[in-house]
Design an enzyme around this catalytic site. Sequence first.
Site, PDB file in Angstrom:
ATOM      1  N   PHE A 152      50.586   4.032 -40.584  1.00 12.11           N
ATOM      2  CA  PHE A 152      51.850   3.360 -40.112  1.00 12.11           C
ATOM      3  C   PHE A 152      51.998   3.792 -38.641  1.00 12.11           C
ATOM      4  CE2 PHE A 152      52.381   3.888 -44.694  1.00 12.11           C
ATOM      5  CZ  PHE A 152      52.088   2.602 -45.087  1.00 12.11           C
ATOM      6  N   ARG A 154      52.108   3.559 -34.719  1.00 12.88           N
ATOM      7  CA  ARG A 154      52.095   2.722 -33.587  1.00 12.88           C
ATOM      8  C   ARG A 154      51.398   3.311 -32.301  1.00 12.88           C
ATOM      9  NH1 ARG A 154      58.163   2.508 -33.211  1.00 12.88           N
ATOM     10  NH2 ARG A 154      57.866   4.521 -33.850  1.00 12.88           N
ATOM     11  N   LYS A 221      49.991  -1.252 -46.915  1.00 11.46           N
ATOM     12  CA  LYS A 221      49.667  -1.548 -45.360  1.00 11.46           C
ATOM     13  C   LYS A 221      49.462  -2.552 -44.898  1.00 11.46           C
ATOM     14  CE  LYS A 221      47.988  -0.732 -41.425  1.00 11.46           C
ATOM     15  NZ  LYS A 221      48.101   0.053 -40.260  1.00 11.46           N
ATOM     16  N   ASN A 225      52.191  -4.677 -42.146  1.00 10.46           N
ATOM     17  CA  ASN A 225      52.028  -5.290 -40.921  1.00 10.46           C
ATOM     18  C   ASN A 225      52.211  -6.911 -40.966  1.00 10.46           C
ATOM     19  OD1 ASN A 225      51.468  -2.981 -40.142  1.00 10.46           O
ATOM     20  ND2 ASN A 225      49.050  -3.334 -39.405  1.00 10.46           N
ATOM     21  N   GLY A 270      59.606 -13.426 -27.315  1.00  6.61           N
ATOM     22  CA  GLY A 270      58.570 -13.253 -26.186  1.00  6.61           C
ATOM     23  C   GLY A 270      57.346 -14.158 -26.324  1.00  6.61           C
ATOM     24  N   CYS A 277      45.921  -4.476 -34.570  1.00 11.36           N
ATOM     25  CA  CYS A 277      46.148  -4.666 -35.761  1.00 11.36           C
ATOM     26  C   CYS A 277      46.699  -5.788 -36.243  1.00 11.36           C
ATOM     27  CB  CYS A 277      47.226  -3.440 -36.079  1.00 11.36           C
ATOM     28  SG  CYS A 277      46.554  -1.781 -35.551  1.00 11.36           S
TER      29      CYS A 277
HETATM   30  C1  UGA Z   1      51.304  -1.985 -35.656  1.00  5.29           C
HETATM   31  C2  UGA Z   1      52.202  -1.374 -36.728  1.00  5.29           C
HETATM   32  O1  UGA Z   1      53.680  -1.405 -35.858  1.00  5.29           O
HETATM   33  C3  UGA Z   1      52.152  -0.092 -37.107  1.00  5.29           C
HETATM   34  O2  UGA Z   1      53.019   0.578 -38.074  1.00  5.29           O
HETATM   35  C4  UGA Z   1      50.630   0.111 -37.749  1.00  5.29           C
HETATM   36  O3  UGA Z   1      50.340   1.186 -38.260  1.00  5.29           O
HETATM   37  C5  UGA Z   1      49.621  -0.200 -36.741  1.00  5.29           C
HETATM   38  O4  UGA Z   1      50.139  -1.717 -36.118  1.00  5.29           O
HETATM   39  C6  UGA Z   1      48.151  -0.339 -37.364  1.00  5.29           C
HETATM   40  O5  UGA Z   1      48.093  -1.147 -38.371  1.00  5.29           O
HETATM   41  O6  UGA Z   1      47.479   0.524 -36.996  1.00  5.29           O
HETATM   42  P1  UGA Z   1      50.904  -1.528 -32.957  1.00  5.29           P
HETATM   43  O7  UGA Z   1      49.826  -2.528 -33.226  1.00  5.29           O
HETATM   44  O8  UGA Z   1      50.353  -0.173 -32.326  1.00  5.29           O
HETATM   45  O9  UGA Z   1      51.332  -0.872 -34.502  1.00  5.29           O
HETATM   46  O10 UGA Z   1      52.081  -2.261 -32.268  1.00  5.29           O
HETATM   47  P2  UGA Z   1      53.662  -2.581 -32.767  1.00  5.29           P
HETATM   48  O11 UGA Z   1      54.435  -1.712 -31.930  1.00  5.29           O
HETATM   49  O12 UGA Z   1      53.707  -2.704 -33.992  1.00  5.29           O
HETATM   50  O13 UGA Z   1      53.565  -3.841 -31.782  1.00  5.29           O
HETATM   51  C7  UGA Z   1      52.715  -5.099 -32.198  1.00  5.29           C
HETATM   52  C8  UGA Z   1      52.942  -6.306 -31.111  1.00  5.29           C
HETATM   53  O14 UGA Z   1      53.949  -6.783 -31.430  1.00  5.29           O
HETATM   54  C9  UGA Z   1      53.023  -5.797 -29.693  1.00  5.29           C
HETATM   55  O15 UGA Z   1      52.159  -6.698 -28.979  1.00  5.29           O
HETATM   56  C10 UGA Z   1      54.281  -5.802 -29.522  1.00  5.29           C
HETATM   57  O16 UGA Z   1      54.507  -6.436 -28.071  1.00  5.29           O
HETATM   58  C11 UGA Z   1      54.629  -7.040 -30.209  1.00  5.29           C
HETATM   59  N1  UGA Z   1      56.302  -7.262 -30.667  1.00  5.29           N
HETATM   60  C12 UGA Z   1      56.872  -6.048 -31.337  1.00  5.29           C
HETATM   61  C13 UGA Z   1      56.875  -8.145 -30.369  1.00  5.29           C
HETATM   62  O17 UGA Z   1      56.336  -9.097 -29.467  1.00  5.29           O
HETATM   63  N2  UGA Z   1      58.154  -8.168 -30.618  1.00  5.29           N
HETATM   64  C14 UGA Z   1      58.730  -7.229 -31.409  1.00  5.29           C
HETATM   65  O18 UGA Z   1      59.834  -7.194 -31.686  1.00  5.29           O
HETATM   66  C15 UGA Z   1      58.121  -6.027 -31.701  1.00  5.29           C
END
Ligand code: UGA
Length: 446
Positions: A152, A154, A221, A225, A270, A277
Amino acid sequence: MEIGIVGAGHVGLVTGACLAEIGHRVVCVDDDRKKIATLQSGGVPLYEPHLEALLGRNRAAGRLSFAERVEEGIGEAEVIFICVGTPALANGEADLSAVEQVARRIAETATGYRLVVEKSTVPVQTGRWIERTLAVYNGGLAKCDVASNPEFLREGSAVEDFLHPDRIVIGVGNARAEELLRALYAPIIDRTFRCPIHHPCVKRQPVPFLVTNIESAELIKHASNAFLATKISFINAMADLCERAGADVTAVAEGVGLDRRIGQSFLNAGIGFGGSCFPKDLQALVKIGEKLGYDLALLREVERINQSRAALVVQKLKDRLWILKGKRIGIWGLAFKPNTDDIREAPAFRIIQLLQREGAEVRAYDPKAMENARAQLQGVIFCQDPYEAADVAEALILATEWEAFKDVDLSRVKSRMKWPLFLDGRNFFAKETMRELGFEYIGMGR
Ligand code: UGA
């Protein structure tokens, strides 16, 4: 414990470095010769906070090494993590050929007992196929168990997520596999390791260790996501409604998120989600549903809402600038989110493509992702800093909310623009401040 990691991508490297940090002996394997050479010579092939320090320290201490051939990773390793890529095929399904290859190599070459752990994100029931592969190709000397141990992590906070997880989930078929993984993670569960990132590290509760069957762990998992992606598309749908109703989505999200059953996180409206992922995992889950006879229409809608964000941004510009052809648009941020140089499925790219289709001139700046972006984007002018991206621009779009943008002198930015139109794709700046500075400020849902 002796550990083998196959696949030295983002997940494999973070897993390897952190497991070495808590005291295990780890060999990371990858068939990308260049990547292994980089790692062996002390380099880091990707940007991730804290990773470089962890790799360096554990390599120097002899607990972490890198190799090209799977056999070297198998070595004496009692636990072998499969961390290879599972990219999307053209039809949205996950390509599991690399997982199969690794399972096959383990079966053919391992001797004695091995616990083969799938850590790559895989569709439910992949564990069964790994078990079958291990049995079919068994060279006669190996006795293997299979487990699922989803990650999990990020990007941008992966080391922290690994060492201070909300939970550790394992899917196992017997007690031996459970015991091994419990012992492997014991320093993290009990918080007995010396934290390399917080000084001092606050005292926390022991980490929940959830043991399920393999199928449930695999689904935990994908479901996690998919749920997070759903939260984002939900708040983006609310953002569009807010605009029509005269409400502010940041206030709505705050009010909704204060309900502890809902929570504040992942309610930032946004330009939508990207990365390696969420988009891929959503598609894969929809496909699994199809295969198992369940239509995950809910998730298809989550994806549709996400994809439509880029067109919405372009429409917002057109509403202000009329014609985009020949207009100069600056983009702040190319990475799919801050603190990473990863540009995979980055929302900024979807917007840039549409702007270019309209005939606009795009000038972009990102603190970390410029090199990766250069290789992917044609016709974009890459700038030295945020100011240059604003030069004589008719509009600026903030696509990635890098903290560094908070330090930019916005008055200087405004004075360099031809038309001070600022489209804040992440609702990062306070709209009142921006308007006081003289910007024509447009947010997302406010
Ligand atoms: C995501 C999950 O959060 C992790 O728990 C998981 O392990 C990982 O995928 C994976 O499957 O390997 P990640 O892709 O690194 O992690 O990034 P996030 O922080 O989850 O953000 C994903 C996207 O959502 C980004 O583009 C972010 O800008 C967007 N986002 C996030 C929003 O538009 N609004 C939000 O409130 C949060």
